[in-house]
Write a protein that holds these residues in place. Sequence first.
Motif, PDB file in Angstrom:
ATOM      1  N   LEU A   1       0.949  -1.264  -0.017  1.00  0.00           N
ATOM      2  CA  LEU A   1       0.140  -0.032   0.023  1.00  0.00           C
ATOM      3  C   LEU A   1       0.843   1.230   0.133  1.00  0.00           C
ATOM      4  O   LEU A   1       0.463   2.291  -0.626  1.00  0.00           O
ATOM      5  N   GLU A   2       1.898   1.010   0.685  1.00  0.00           N
ATOM      6  CA  GLU A   2       2.893   2.206   0.744  1.00  0.00           C
ATOM      7  C   GLU A   2       3.581   2.632  -0.697  1.00  0.00           C
ATOM      8  O   GLU A   2       3.776   3.845  -1.104  1.00  0.00           O
ATOM      9  N   ARG A   3       3.907   1.476  -1.258  1.00  0.00           N
ATOM     10  CA  ARG A   3       4.494   1.617  -2.854  1.00  0.00           C
ATOM     11  C   ARG A   3       3.458   2.239  -3.735  1.00  0.00           C
ATOM     12  O   ARG A   3       3.747   3.053  -4.232  1.00  0.00           O
ATOM     13  N   GLN A   4       2.272   1.508  -3.549  1.00  0.00           N
ATOM     14  CA  GLN A   4       1.088   2.146  -4.385  1.00  0.00           C
ATOM     15  C   GLN A   4       0.718   3.901  -4.235  1.00  0.00           C
ATOM     16  O   GLN A   4       0.509   4.382  -5.223  1.00  0.00           O
ATOM     17  N   LYS A   5       1.137   4.264  -2.645  1.00  0.00           N
ATOM     18  CA  LYS A   5       0.719   5.620  -2.567  1.00  0.00           C
ATOM     19  C   LYS A   5       1.690   6.257  -3.161  1.00  0.00           C
ATOM     20  O   LYS A   5       1.650   7.435  -3.766  1.00  0.00           O
ATOM     21  N   GLN A   6       3.088   5.706  -3.106  1.00  0.00           N
ATOM     22  CA  GLN A   6       4.129   6.829  -3.718  1.00  0.00           C
ATOM     23  C   GLN A   6       4.240   6.666  -5.232  1.00  0.00           C
ATOM     24  O   GLN A   6       4.575   7.547  -5.625  1.00  0.00           O
TER      25      GLN A   6
END
Length: 142
Positions: free
Chosen positions: A116-121
């Motif tokens: 989820l953090e990668r998708q957000k970035q």
Amino acid sequence: MELKTSAVAKRLGVSTKTVQRWVKKYNIPCTKNEAGHYVFTNEAIEQLEKYKFLGVDEEEKEHVEWEEVEQRLDELERKIEQKADDVVSFQLLQHRREMEEMLQYIQQLEQRIIELERQKQTEPIIEQPTKQKRRGIISFFL
């Protein structure tokens, strides 16, 4: 001189059953008459007196029975301890299995958070249009 069981028991001061039990237990040499009753010789009576003098009587029987009871209790205690150890071992294995399942679940959650953090970035930042402030009616005419 030959005596019957009742006479020997009276002479020794014990019951006839005790005399019969001693004969069987200590292999006292005696014969049986036509009716199947023991007939004791002086030698057999002397042996019986020796056993009585040594304290071999009902008290010994009770002592032996208590020893058997104590042995059985010891065996039962050992079995109970073994069973308790088995139960604790099973519970420990069960808790370990549950902890491993929880650890796997936590690892899955961590992986999901990382994704989820990668998708957000990587997502483009979309700016929201700003809303204009409302002005009062008077400022509309000005």
